[in-house]
Design a protein around this motif. Structure first.
Motif, PDB file in Angstrom:
ATOM      1  N   GLU A 126       0.816  -1.215   0.000  1.00 55.98           N
ATOM      2  CA  GLU A 126       0.000   0.000   0.000  1.00 55.98           C
ATOM      3  C   GLU A 126       0.852   1.269   0.000  1.00 55.98           C
ATOM      4  N   GLY A 127       2.154   1.119  -0.165  1.00 56.08           N
ATOM      5  CA  GLY A 127       3.030   2.281  -0.208  1.00 56.08           C
ATOM      6  C   GLY A 127       3.401   2.786   1.174  1.00 56.08           C
ATOM      7  N   SER A 128       4.271   3.781   1.197  1.00 57.54           N
ATOM      8  CA  SER A 128       4.677   4.439   2.444  1.00 57.54           C
ATOM      9  C   SER A 128       4.746   5.940   2.197  1.00 57.54           C
ATOM     10  N   ILE A 129       4.653   6.723   3.256  1.00 55.32           N
ATOM     11  CA  ILE A 129       4.614   8.180   3.114  1.00 55.32           C
ATOM     12  C   ILE A 129       5.693   8.825   3.973  1.00 55.32           C
ATOM     13  N   THR A 130       6.456   9.733   3.382  1.00 55.04           N
ATOM     14  CA  THR A 130       7.370  10.593   4.120  1.00 55.04           C
ATOM     15  C   THR A 130       6.682  11.951   4.278  1.00 55.04           C
ATOM     16  N   LEU A 131       6.478  12.381   5.529  1.00 53.86           N
ATOM     17  CA  LEU A 131       5.671  13.572   5.811  1.00 53.86           C
ATOM     18  C   LEU A 131       6.525  14.821   5.987  1.00 53.86           C
ATOM     19  N   GLY A 132       5.957  15.950   5.591  1.00 53.61           N
ATOM     20  CA  GLY A 132       6.580  17.252   5.810  1.00 53.61           C
ATOM     21  C   GLY A 132       5.876  17.998   6.938  1.00 53.61           C
ATOM     22  N   ARG A 133       6.650  18.456   7.929  1.00 56.70           N
ATOM     23  CA  ARG A 133       6.035  19.128   9.078  1.00 56.70           C
ATOM     24  C   ARG A 133       5.485  20.494   8.719  1.00 56.70           C
ATOM     25  N   ASN A 134       6.080  21.124   7.727  1.00 56.42           N
ATOM     26  CA  ASN A 134       5.638  22.463   7.321  1.00 56.42           C
ATOM     27  C   ASN A 134       5.859  22.604   5.817  1.00 56.42           C
ATOM     28  N   GLU A 135       5.514  23.784   5.286  1.00 53.13           N
ATOM     29  CA  GLU A 135       5.623  23.984   3.839  1.00 53.13           C
ATOM     30  C   GLU A 135       7.066  23.899   3.349  1.00 53.13           C
ATOM     31  N   ASP A 137       9.482  22.010   4.621  1.00 52.34           N
ATOM     32  CA  ASP A 137       9.817  20.583   4.545  1.00 52.34           C
ATOM     33  C   ASP A 137       9.187  19.947   3.309  1.00 52.34           C
ATOM     34  N   LEU A 138       7.932  20.299   3.054  1.00 53.60           N
ATOM     35  CA  LEU A 138       7.219  19.695   1.929  1.00 53.60           C
ATOM     36  C   LEU A 138       7.856  20.070   0.596  1.00 53.60           C
ATOM     37  N   GLU A 139       8.290  21.320   0.459  1.00 55.83           N
ATOM     38  CA  GLU A 139       8.942  21.735  -0.781  1.00 55.83           C
ATOM     39  C   GLU A 139      10.243  20.973  -1.014  1.00 55.83           C
ATOM     40  N   HIS A 140      10.957  20.719   0.083  1.00 49.18           N
ATOM     41  CA  HIS A 140      12.190  19.931  -0.034  1.00 49.18           C
ATOM     42  C   HIS A 140      11.863  18.505  -0.499  1.00 49.18           C
ATOM     43  N   LEU A 141      10.839  17.908   0.092  1.00 50.85           N
ATOM     44  CA  LEU A 141      10.433  16.559  -0.299  1.00 50.85           C
ATOM     45  C   LEU A 141      10.005  16.511  -1.761  1.00 50.85           C
ATOM     46  N   LYS A 142       9.317  17.552  -2.209  1.00 45.11           N
ATOM     47  CA  LYS A 142       8.882  17.619  -3.611  1.00 45.11           C
ATOM     48  C   LYS A 142      10.080  17.645  -4.556  1.00 45.11           C
ATOM     49  N   SER A 143      11.096  18.394  -4.179  1.00 43.16           N
ATOM     50  CA  SER A 143      12.281  18.481  -5.047  1.00 43.16           C
ATOM     51  C   SER A 143      12.993  17.135  -5.144  1.00 43.16           C
ATOM     52  N   VAL A 144      13.026  16.393  -4.036  1.00 44.35           N
ATOM     53  CA  VAL A 144      13.627  15.057  -4.064  1.00 44.35           C
ATOM     54  C   VAL A 144      12.762  14.116  -4.893  1.00 44.35           C
ATOM     55  N   ALA A 145      11.446  14.241  -4.738  1.00 38.79           N
ATOM     56  CA  ALA A 145      10.512  13.388  -5.480  1.00 38.79           C
ATOM     57  C   ALA A 145      10.653  13.598  -6.988  1.00 38.79           C
ATOM     58  N   SER A 160      -2.378  18.009   2.413  1.00 38.51           N
ATOM     59  CA  SER A 160      -2.858  18.086   3.798  1.00 38.51           C
ATOM     60  C   SER A 160      -4.346  17.836   3.923  1.00 38.51           C
ATOM     61  N   THR A 161      -5.074  17.807   2.816  1.00 39.41           N
ATOM     62  CA  THR A 161      -6.525  17.578   2.880  1.00 39.41           C
ATOM     63  C   THR A 161      -6.861  16.094   3.014  1.00 39.41           C
ATOM     64  N   GLN A 162      -5.853  15.211   2.966  1.00 44.90           N
ATOM     65  CA  GLN A 162      -6.104  13.773   3.000  1.00 44.90           C
ATOM     66  C   GLN A 162      -5.907  13.176   4.393  1.00 44.90           C
ATOM     67  N   GLY A 163      -6.302  13.958   5.391  1.00 47.06           N
ATOM     68  CA  GLY A 163      -6.291  13.448   6.753  1.00 47.06           C
ATOM     69  C   GLY A 163      -4.973  13.567   7.489  1.00 47.06           C
ATOM     70  N   LEU A 164      -4.045  14.381   6.992  1.00 48.77           N
ATOM     71  CA  LEU A 164      -2.733  14.519   7.623  1.00 48.77           C
ATOM     72  C   LEU A 164      -2.736  15.687   8.590  1.00 48.77           C
ATOM     73  N   GLU A 165      -3.470  15.580   9.649  1.00 51.99           N
ATOM     74  CA  GLU A 165      -3.572  16.659  10.627  1.00 51.99           C
ATOM     75  C   GLU A 165      -2.207  16.933  11.263  1.00 51.99           C
ATOM     76  N   GLY A 169       1.745  17.922   4.307  1.00 50.88           N
ATOM     77  CA  GLY A 169       1.609  16.964   3.216  1.00 50.88           C
ATOM     78  C   GLY A 169       2.773  15.997   3.222  1.00 50.88           C
ATOM     79  N   GLY A 170       2.917  15.241   2.151  1.00 49.86           N
ATOM     80  CA  GLY A 170       4.004  14.278   2.105  1.00 49.86           C
ATOM     81  C   GLY A 170       4.159  13.664   0.726  1.00 49.86           C
ATOM     82  N   ILE A 171       5.140  12.804   0.600  1.00 51.76           N
ATOM     83  CA  ILE A 171       5.404  12.084  -0.650  1.00 51.76           C
ATOM     84  C   ILE A 171       5.205  10.594  -0.383  1.00 51.76           C
ATOM     85  N   ARG A 172       4.389   9.960  -1.215  1.00 54.35           N
ATOM     86  CA  ARG A 172       4.120   8.534  -1.075  1.00 54.35           C
ATOM     87  C   ARG A 172       4.952   7.745  -2.089  1.00 54.35           C
ATOM     88  N   VAL A 173       5.639   6.726  -1.601  1.00 59.47           N
ATOM     89  CA  VAL A 173       6.356   5.787  -2.469  1.00 59.47           C
ATOM     90  C   VAL A 173       5.406   4.625  -2.721  1.00 59.47           C
TER      91      VAL A 173
END
Length: 268
Positions: A126-135, A137-145, A160-165, A169-173
Motif C-alpha cells: 500500500e506504499g509508504s509516506i514521508t511527511l513534511g512538518r511544514n511547507e 519541509d514539503l517543498e524539499h520533499l517535492k524536489s527530491v521526489a 494536507s486535505t487527506q487526513g494529515l492533521e 503533506g508528504g510524498i508517497r512511495v
C-alpha cells in the motif's frame, strides 16, 4: 612377534576409534549459521537450484529471535529522505541504481516467497509516506521526489486535505509494502521444504567453534554431536563477531525504532 602383535593391536584400536568418530559425525555439503531472513534466503535459493544439496541450518535460539523478528516489517528501499542521502553521497545515477536493486529484491520476495499466499505473512503493498512538518519541509520533499520520478521511481504527492492533521503533506512511495517478519520466516521455511527435502534446520543449536579438517570443516555445536560440512555460510548478522574473532567490532548493532500511532485514514 610380540612387538608386531602389539603394533597391530594399536593400529586396529586407532581404526576403531576413527570409524566410530566418522559414524557419529553427520556430513553436509553446506552449513548455514543463522535462520533469519538472510540464512533462510540462502537455503531457499540453493535448494531451488541444487535440490540434492545436503544443507544444515544452525540457529542458536529460535526462528525470529534476532534482528529478523524484531524489525517493523517495512518492505522498502527507504524513505524519500533516504534517497536524498544516497543522491548527496553517490550522485543520482548511483542512487537510482541502488533503489532499483532494492525494488528488484521486493519483486523477488513477492514472486518466490509470498506468491498468492500474502495473507500468511500479513503482506500488503500500500506504499509508504514521508511527511513534511511544514511547507518548507514539503517543498524539499517535492524536489527530491522530482529526481526520483526522473529515475522512474513511482511516487506521488499527498496533500494536507487527506487526513494529515498537523502536517503540510508528504510524498508517497507507491511500491512499498509491509508484512509480519516472523510470519515471513515461517513462510520461507514452508517454501524451503517445497523445493528440497535435503535441508535440515536445528533450533537451539549454538555454534561453538569451527575447525578445518580434510575435505571441509568440523562444526562443534553446544550440547550436540559434531557435524562436518564442505562449505560454511555465516548469516549471523551482528552476532558474527561472537563466532569469528576476525569479525569482532566490524558488524555493530544499531538502534532500531518505530513510532506507533493510530491507524491512518483509509484513503491513505
Amino acid at each position: 612377534y610380540i612387538k608386531i602383535l602389539k603394533k597391530c593391536i594399536r593400529i586396529y584400536k586407532t581404526y576403531l576409534i576413527k570409524k566410530r568418530e566418522l559414524r557419529m559425525v553427520s556430513h553436509y555439503d553446506l552449513a548455514i549459521i543463522g535462520a533469519g531472513i538472510a540464512g533462510l534466503s540462502c537455503a531457499y535459493h540453493l535448494g531451488k537450484k541444487y535440490p540434492h544439496l545436503k544443507v544444515f541450518i544452525c540457529e542458536k535460539e529460535r526462528q525470529g529471535a534476532g534482528a529478523s523478528g524484531r524489525n517493523a516489517g517495512f518492505v522498502t528501499p527507504g524513505s524519500v529522505l533516504h534517497f536524498h542521502k544516497l543522491q548527496e553521497r553517490f550522485g543520482k545515477d548511483t542512487a537510482w541504481e541502488i533503489w532499483r536493486f532494492s525494488e528488484a529484491n521486493h519483486r523477488l520476495l513477492r514472486e518466490e516467497i509470498i506468491g498468492c499466499r500474502g495473507e500468511n505473512c500479513e503482506y500488503l503493498q500500500e506504499g509508504s509516506i514521508t511527511l513534511g512538518r511544514n511547507e518548507e519541509d514539503l517543498e524539499h520533499l517535492k524536489s527530491v521526489a522530482d529526481v526520483m520520478l526522473e529515475g522512474g521511481i513511482r511516487v506521488d504527492l499527498v496533500d494536507s486535505t487527506q487526513g494529515l492533521e498537523g502536517f503540510s503533506g508528504g510524498i508517497r512511495v507507491l511500491e512499498d509494502g509491509q508484512l509480519n517478519p516472523v510470519l515471513l520466516l515461517k513462510e520461507m521455511l514452508h517454501r524451503i521444504r517445497l523445493v528440497s527435502s535435503h535441508i535440515e534446520i536445528s533450533e537451539g543449536s549454538r555454534l561453538l567453534t569451527v575447525d578445518e579438517e580434510e575435505g571441509g570443516l568440523r562444526l562443534h555445536i553446544e550440547g550436540k554431536e559434531d557435524l562436518s560440512a564442505k562449505k560454511l555460510i555465516y548469516a549471523s548478522n551482528a552476532y558474527t563477531g561472537d563466532i569469528l574473532d576476525c569479525m569482532q567490532g566490524k558488524i555493530m548493532p544499531k538502534r532500531g525504532q518505530i513510532l506507533a500511532t493510530e491507524a491512518l485514514p483509509f484513503s491513505l
